[in-house]
Scaffold this active site. Structure first.
Site, PDB file in Angstrom:
ATOM      1  CG  ASP A 111     -10.130  14.101  -0.084  1.00 36.34           C
ATOM      2  OD1 ASP A 111     -10.111  15.255   0.386  1.00 36.34           O
ATOM      3  OD2 ASP A 111     -11.191  13.447  -0.232  1.00 36.34           O
ATOM      4  CG  HIS A 112      -5.530  18.615   3.403  1.00 38.07           C
ATOM      5  ND1 HIS A 112      -5.379  18.098   4.666  1.00 38.07           N
ATOM      6  CD2 HIS A 112      -4.511  19.511   3.249  1.00 38.07           C
ATOM      7  CE1 HIS A 112      -4.330  18.647   5.261  1.00 38.07           C
ATOM      8  NE2 HIS A 112      -3.785  19.507   4.422  1.00 38.07           N
ATOM      9  NE  ARG A 113     -13.170  15.637   0.897  1.00 37.19           N
ATOM     10  CZ  ARG A 113     -14.144  15.152   0.118  1.00 37.19           C
ATOM     11  NH1 ARG A 113     -15.365  15.663   0.200  1.00 37.19           N
ATOM     12  NH2 ARG A 113     -13.892  14.164  -0.720  1.00 37.19           N
TER      13      ARG A 113
END
Length: 441
Positions: free
Chosen positions: A411-413
């Site tokens: 999850d790039h967040r």
């Protein structure tokens, strides 16, 4: 005073449940904590407890009934108590409203002649007298009726359809040679020249379509994974691991156990070693062992690793709690016990919820590599492929090797590319040198 026993939420993701078996019947006495029924949730078959003291005065739904959380299940009260008014106040399920047919589009025209439209192909309700008359007409021209019913559903040019109608050709028996299998004028003419059977045509037999109703588990999988794929900005990292040392380490563990009491011997798998190594790597890289909270990121202090287990009709992820603090033998034993309970649909909510990281292994199916969808609220999932014979470079020479492919979905967040890469680098090192695992935790 009589009370209603509702369908209670037995798991965090449960929205509805199916009554598998009533363990108490009308007239039976119950008290809080007594098990009154077995209910199938979206995850497992679980026991439902009574919340009132008294007698079951009325069971409102039979075994097999599906109810949403909060719906009335039974009535519990004093023996002989009148519950007529209570039953009258229970909302009744409304029948589904039939959909109104949509208006068909205008019939297309080619060369001044109308082409058959969908509205002409579907049967129309008639009075009994007209039905008899229609039946007699159908008996005289059954071929045309059959043909017309399927034309609008076939990929064919308008001219090909017109020629087929004119000459009584069933387009279902013609295989098109146009783009994407489209039936052209020449395909239909070829059929005519061959006496009704084109050189490329063949009758395709197929079994009847079947509509499979989604069970609770499949509905939950569909909903949650769709939300994950839509809401989480996934990115993927892949690394190949030289699995020779890991296979040798496993062989040594199995050999070592031969000298132990048979009751404590466990057949360790490569996946058990991967679980332990992953837990150790998560301990060293807490940024991967995390969850997105909207305006903050939660880095878990615990390392609870979920293991995806395939079931008939879905999958579950039993969780190995505090996996970083357990030995490989302990992990192996627990994985087998939880997997067995999962397949028997006997897992408790605390055994399959609130994990911090998930591993999905399809190596046993011969899958080289794949990408997995993150199991929210986690921020990463590890996809494990099969161990395959491939050439590898050792000491400057190309030799036969055993290669394992790992793919990390992030999850790039929460996880940046470099953070995920460092985690995979550590995991690769631990798997290629398993003796190091003992020095990490």
């Amino acid at each position: 005073m009589a009370k209603i026993q509702e369908m209670t939420q037995l798991s965090p993701t449960m929205e509805e449940g199916t009554i598998v078996k009533w363990l108490k019947q009308e007239g039976d006495s119950v008290s809080p904590g007594d098990i009154i029924a077995e209910v199938e949730t979206d995850k497992a078959v679980m026991e439902m407890e009574a919340f009132e003291t008294g007698v079951i005065l009325k069971i409102l739904h039979k075994e097999g009934a599906k109810l949403r959380v909060g719906e009335a299940l039974a009535v519990i009260g004093k023996p002989g108590e009148d519950v007529t008014s209570l039953l009258a106040g229970i909302p009744q399920k409304s029948a589904p409203v039939p959909q109104t047919p949509t208006k068909e589009p205008t019939t297309p025209i080619e060369n001044g002649n109308p082409l058959p439209s969908q509205s002409k192909l579907e049967p129309v309700a008639q009075s009994p007298a007209k039905e008899i008359d229609s039946q007699s007409q159908t008996n005289t021209k059954p071929q045309v009726q059959t043909q017309n019913k399927g034309l609008a559903r076939i990929l064919a040019s308008p001219l090909a359809k017109s020629i087929a109608i004119e000459h009584g050709i069933d387009l279902h028996t013609v295989i098109g040679t146009g783009p994407e299998g489209r039936i052209t004028k020449n395909d239909v003419l070829d059929t005519l020249n061959k006496g009704g059977h084109s050189s490329s045509a063949q009758v395709i037999s197929s079994r009847s379509d079947e509509v499979v109703t989604l069970n609770g588990m499949r509905k939950t999988i569909a909903k949650r994974l769709t939300e994950s794929k839509q809401n989480l900005p996934h990115f993927y990292l892949n690394v190949d691991v030289n699995a020779k040392a890991m296979e040798s380490f496993r062989a040594d563990l199995l050999e070592f156990q031969k000298h132990l009491d048979p009751e404590i011997q466990v057949k360790v798998s490569l996946n058990d070693i991967i679980v332990k190594a992953t837990a150790a790597a998560l301990r060293l890289h807490p940024k991967v062992n995390a969850s997105f909270l909207g305006d903050s990121i939660l880095q878990f202090g615990r390392v609870d690793v979920g293991i995806a287990v395939s079931l008939d009709g879905g999958l579950l992820t039993p969780v190995i709690r505090n996996a970083d603090g357990k030995s490989i033998l302990e992990i192996s034993k627990e994985v087998k016990e939880l997997a067995k309970k999962a397949r028997e649909r006997k897992l408790k909510p605390e055994e399959f919820s609130n994990g911090t990281f998930t591993i999905s292994n399809l190596g046993m199916y011969g899958i080289s590599r794949f990408t997995a969808i993150i199991n929210e609220p986690e921020s990463a999932i590890l996809a494990v492929g099969s161990v395959e014979d491939k050439p590898v470079v050792e000491n400057g020479a190309v030799v036969a090797g055993r290669v394992l492919s790992l793919t990390l979905s992030c999850d790039h967040r929460v996880i940046d590319g470099a953070v995920g890469a460092e985690f995979l680098k550590t995991l690769k090192t631990l798997l290629e040198k398993p003796s190091l695992i003992a020095g990490v935790v």
